[in-house]
Design a protein around this motif. Structure first.
Motif, PDB file in Angstrom:
ATOM      1  N   ALA A 144       0.816  -1.219   0.000  1.00 46.41           N
ATOM      2  CA  ALA A 144       0.000   0.000   0.000  1.00 46.41           C
ATOM      3  C   ALA A 144       0.848   1.268   0.000  1.00 46.41           C
ATOM      4  N   GLU A 145       2.051   1.164   0.522  1.00 43.00           N
ATOM      5  CA  GLU A 145       2.899   2.361   0.663  1.00 43.00           C
ATOM      6  C   GLU A 145       4.160   2.260  -0.191  1.00 43.00           C
ATOM      7  N   GLU A 146       4.007   1.878  -1.436  1.00 41.18           N
ATOM      8  CA  GLU A 146       5.161   1.716  -2.321  1.00 41.18           C
ATOM      9  C   GLU A 146       5.896   3.023  -2.591  1.00 41.18           C
ATOM     10  N   ASP A 147       5.246   4.150  -2.333  1.00 42.17           N
ATOM     11  CA  ASP A 147       5.918   5.432  -2.556  1.00 42.17           C
ATOM     12  C   ASP A 147       7.030   5.661  -1.524  1.00 42.17           C
ATOM     13  N   LEU A 148       7.098   4.825  -0.508  1.00 43.33           N
ATOM     14  CA  LEU A 148       8.184   4.921   0.490  1.00 43.33           C
ATOM     15  C   LEU A 148       9.387   4.063   0.105  1.00 43.33           C
ATOM     16  N   LYS A 149       9.376   3.482  -1.094  1.00 41.37           N
ATOM     17  CA  LYS A 149      10.422   2.550  -1.526  1.00 41.37           C
ATOM     18  C   LYS A 149      11.840   3.089  -1.374  1.00 41.37           C
ATOM     19  N   GLU A 150      12.003   4.364  -1.493  1.00 39.39           N
ATOM     20  CA  GLU A 150      13.339   4.954  -1.447  1.00 39.39           C
ATOM     21  C   GLU A 150      13.856   5.154  -0.025  1.00 39.39           C
ATOM     22  N   THR A 151      13.040   4.890   0.967  1.00 41.50           N
ATOM     23  CA  THR A 151      13.469   5.118   2.348  1.00 41.50           C
ATOM     24  C   THR A 151      14.229   3.909   2.890  1.00 41.50           C
ATOM     25  N   GLU A 152      15.076   4.189   3.845  1.00 40.72           N
ATOM     26  CA  GLU A 152      15.854   3.136   4.500  1.00 40.72           C
ATOM     27  C   GLU A 152      14.930   2.185   5.257  1.00 40.72           C
ATOM     28  N   GLU A 153      13.881   2.715   5.860  1.00 40.39           N
ATOM     29  CA  GLU A 153      12.943   1.908   6.623  1.00 40.39           C
ATOM     30  C   GLU A 153      12.247   0.871   5.735  1.00 40.39           C
ATOM     31  N   TYR A 154      11.920   1.266   4.524  1.00 41.21           N
ATOM     32  CA  TYR A 154      11.274   0.353   3.578  1.00 41.21           C
ATOM     33  C   TYR A 154      12.220  -0.788   3.225  1.00 41.21           C
ATOM     34  N   ARG A 155      13.482  -0.445   2.943  1.00 40.17           N
ATOM     35  CA  ARG A 155      14.476  -1.470   2.614  1.00 40.17           C
ATOM     36  C   ARG A 155      14.725  -2.389   3.809  1.00 40.17           C
ATOM     37  N   ASN A 156      14.755  -1.820   5.014  1.00 41.46           N
ATOM     38  CA  ASN A 156      14.916  -2.639   6.219  1.00 41.46           C
ATOM     39  C   ASN A 156      13.743  -3.610   6.374  1.00 41.46           C
ATOM     40  N   ALA A 157      12.544  -3.110   6.120  1.00 42.26           N
ATOM     41  CA  ALA A 157      11.350  -3.949   6.237  1.00 42.26           C
ATOM     42  C   ALA A 157      11.412  -5.118   5.256  1.00 42.26           C
ATOM     43  N   GLN A 158      11.873  -4.856   4.053  1.00 44.71           N
ATOM     44  CA  GLN A 158      11.990  -5.934   3.067  1.00 44.71           C
ATOM     45  C   GLN A 158      13.026  -6.964   3.512  1.00 44.71           C
ATOM     46  N   ALA A 159      14.127  -6.500   4.086  1.00 48.44           N
ATOM     47  CA  ALA A 159      15.160  -7.423   4.565  1.00 48.44           C
ATOM     48  C   ALA A 159      14.635  -8.283   5.719  1.00 48.44           C
ATOM     49  N   VAL A 160      13.897  -7.670   6.624  1.00 45.83           N
ATOM     50  CA  VAL A 160      13.328  -8.408   7.756  1.00 45.83           C
ATOM     51  C   VAL A 160      12.333  -9.448   7.245  1.00 45.83           C
ATOM     52  N   MET A 161      11.570  -9.085   6.234  1.00 45.55           N
ATOM     53  CA  MET A 161      10.604 -10.033   5.674  1.00 45.55           C
ATOM     54  C   MET A 161      11.307 -11.228   5.041  1.00 45.55           C
ATOM     55  N   GLU A 162      12.423 -10.995   4.386  1.00 46.85           N
ATOM     56  CA  GLU A 162      13.191 -12.103   3.790  1.00 46.85           C
ATOM     57  C   GLU A 162      13.690 -13.044   4.877  1.00 46.85           C
ATOM     58  N   GLU A 163      14.167 -12.482   5.985  1.00 45.91           N
ATOM     59  CA  GLU A 163      14.651 -13.300   7.089  1.00 45.91           C
ATOM     60  C   GLU A 163      13.502 -14.081   7.735  1.00 45.91           C
ATOM     61  N   ALA A 164      12.352 -13.439   7.848  1.00 46.56           N
ATOM     62  CA  ALA A 164      11.202 -14.064   8.504  1.00 46.56           C
ATOM     63  C   ALA A 164      10.580 -15.169   7.646  1.00 46.56           C
ATOM     64  N   LYS A 165      10.751 -15.112   6.344  1.00 45.83           N
ATOM     65  CA  LYS A 165      10.191 -16.140   5.455  1.00 45.83           C
ATOM     66  C   LYS A 165      10.711 -17.522   5.851  1.00 45.83           C
ATOM     67  N   VAL A 166      11.959 -17.588   6.266  1.00 39.40           N
ATOM     68  CA  VAL A 166      12.545 -18.865   6.674  1.00 39.40           C
ATOM     69  C   VAL A 166      11.778 -19.446   7.854  1.00 39.40           C
ATOM     70  N   GLN A 167      11.396 -18.601   8.804  1.00 36.79           N
ATOM     71  CA  GLN A 167      10.667 -19.065   9.985  1.00 36.79           C
ATOM     72  C   GLN A 167       9.236 -19.455   9.646  1.00 36.79           C
ATOM     73  N   LEU A 168       8.679 -18.853   8.625  1.00 40.20           N
ATOM     74  CA  LEU A 168       7.306 -19.171   8.243  1.00 40.20           C
ATOM     75  C   LEU A 168       7.206 -20.526   7.533  1.00 40.20           C
ATOM     76  N   LYS A 169       8.286 -20.962   6.922  1.00 41.39           N
ATOM     77  CA  LYS A 169       8.280 -22.234   6.211  1.00 41.39           C
ATOM     78  C   LYS A 169       8.289 -23.414   7.153  1.00 41.39           C
ATOM     79  N   ASP A 170       8.812 -23.235   8.348  1.00 40.87           N
ATOM     80  CA  ASP A 170       8.921 -24.344   9.306  1.00 40.87           C
ATOM     81  C   ASP A 170       7.576 -24.826   9.791  1.00 40.87           C
TER      82      ASP A 170
END
Length: 110
Positions: free
Chosen positions: A84-110
């Protein structure tokens, strides 16, 4: 004044990150308790002590699925927010959120 969407993004990211860490921690704790139970049984501990340890193990094992469920819900919430907030793509917080989601995907698969 700071954008309230960025603040909400930081909070949602923090929740996913914390729940992913909690799940790992609870899984490790369950494994430790399982090993402890086996040690008690092998050492011939009193039946009462063994039963209590089995109860502790069961409690630990019940926490993991609950944490998994909460992580899935928080992950979905953060994912929807990012879409919903793709206009924030250029922010550091957005990039951090994407990185956290990648890390969390591993835990969701278990």
């Amino acid at each position: 004044m700071a954008d309230p969407r960025v603040k909400a993004l930081k909070i949602k990211t923090g929740i996913v990150k914390r729940l992913a860490k909690e799940k790992i921690s609870y899984e490790k704790e369950s494994e430790r308790e399982r090993e402890r139970l086996l040690k008690f049984k092998n050492d011939g501990k009193d039946e009462y002590v063994v039963r209590k340890q089995e109860e502790v193990l069961q409690e630990c094992l019940m926490i993991v699925p609950d944490t998994q469920r909460r992580l899935g819900k928080a992950f979905e919430d953060l994912s929807e927010f990012l879409k919903a907030e793709e206009d924030l793509k250029e922010t550091e917080e957005y990039r951090n959120a994407q990185a956290v989601m990648e890390e969390a995907k591993v835990q969701l698969k278990d």
